[in-house]
Motif scaffolding. Structure first.
Motif, short mmCIF file in Angstrom:
data_model
loop_
_atom_site.label_atom_id
_atom_site.label_comp_id
_atom_site.label_asym_id
_atom_site.label_seq_id
_atom_site.Cartn_x
_atom_site.Cartn_y
_atom_site.Cartn_z
N ALA A 90 -4.79 -1.07 6.28
CA ALA A 90 -4.60 -0.32 4.89
C ALA A 90 -5.38 0.95 5.18
O ALA A 90 -4.98 1.85 4.65
N LYS A 91 -6.60 0.98 5.74
CA LYS A 91 -7.31 2.34 5.85
C LYS A 91 -6.57 3.15 6.69
O LYS A 91 -6.24 4.50 6.28
N ILE A 96 0.91 -1.27 0.01
CA ILE A 96 0.05 -0.08 0.03
C ILE A 96 0.82 1.26 0.01
O ILE A 96 0.67 2.12 -0.79
N LEU A 121 0.86 4.26 -3.41
CA LEU A 121 -0.16 5.43 -3.14
C LEU A 121 -0.52 6.11 -4.43
O LEU A 121 -1.92 6.47 -4.23
N LEU A 146 -3.59 4.64 4.38
CA LEU A 146 -4.13 5.66 3.49
C LEU A 146 -4.37 6.70 4.16
O LEU A 146 -4.05 7.90 3.62
N GLU A 147 -5.09 6.75 5.34
CA GLU A 147 -5.54 7.97 6.21
C GLU A 147 -4.39 8.69 6.57
O GLU A 147 -4.27 10.20 6.42
N PHE A 162 -4.19 5.48 -5.78
CA PHE A 162 -5.16 5.98 -5.04
C PHE A 162 -5.59 7.43 -5.32
O PHE A 162 -6.75 7.78 -4.84
N LYS A 163 -4.53 8.03 -5.81
CA LYS A 163 -5.04 9.45 -5.94
C LYS A 163 -6.01 9.68 -6.92
O LYS A 163 -6.12 9.08 -8.00
N PHE A 222 -5.48 10.55 2.56
CA PHE A 222 -6.83 10.06 1.92
C PHE A 222 -7.77 10.05 3.05
O PHE A 222 -7.46 9.33 4.00
N ASN A 249 -1.61 8.90 5.00
CA ASN A 249 -0.99 9.75 3.74
C ASN A 249 -2.07 10.59 3.17
O ASN A 249 -2.04 10.81 1.94
N ILE A 307 -12.87 4.95 -1.86
CA ILE A 307 -12.07 3.79 -1.85
C ILE A 307 -12.38 2.83 -0.70
O ILE A 307 -12.92 3.28 0.41
N VAL A 309 -11.83 6.82 2.67
CA VAL A 309 -11.28 5.24 2.51
C VAL A 309 -12.48 4.65 3.70
O VAL A 309 -12.64 5.08 4.74
#
Length: 103
Positions: free
Chosen positions: A77-78, A51, A55, A81-82, A58-59, A86, A84, A64, A89
Motif C-alpha cells: 500500500a505504501k 487503494i 486515492l 501511494l508513493e 488520502f489527499k 504521496f 501516486n 498517513i 506514508v
C-alpha cells in the motif's frame, strides 16, 4: 531503515508515534472481515486492492500510517501511494503494533 523493514514495516516506532500524535490518517489495508474482527481505534478500512481507486481519501493528509496483519500488504500500500505522489506514508507494520502505539 533497512531493506526488509522498509518492506515489512517500520522498526522505528518513534516515527509512527510522532505521526499518530500529529493526527495521522490511520489506514488498515486488510480485508473487511479482518478489519471487523478488530483494528486500531480511529482507523479506516481501505483494503489493499482498493487503494488505487480510493486515492482521493488520502489527499490533504499530513501523515498517513498504513498497516495490516504482517506488514506485507501495508508495504505494498505504501508503494502504491508513493507511486501516486504521496510522500508522507509510513508503513506501520502490523495492526497490533500500531494499536499499542495509539494507546
Amino acid at each position: 531503515m533497512g531493506f526488509l523493514s522498509s518492506i515489512f514495516g517500520a522498526k522505528d516506532n518513534s516515527k509512527i508515534t510522532e505521526a499518530i500524535q500529529e493526527g495521522a490518517f490511520l489506514v488498515d489495508v486488510r480485508m473487511p472481515g479482518e478489519f471487523a474482527s478488530g483494528s486500531v481505534k480511529g482507523a479506516v478500512n481501505i483494503p489493499l486492492d482498493k487503494i488505487g481507486s480510493q486515492l482521493s481519501k488520502f489527499k490533504g493528509k499530513k501523515n498517513i500510517v498504513v498497516f495490516c496483519r504482517s506488514g506485507n500488504r501495508s508495504g505494498q500500500a505504501k508503494s502504491i501511494l508513493e507511486q501516486n505522489g504521496f510522500q508522507n506514508v509510513i508503513n506501520g507494520g502490523t495492526w497490533s503494533n500500531v494499536n499499542q502505539l495509539v494507546g
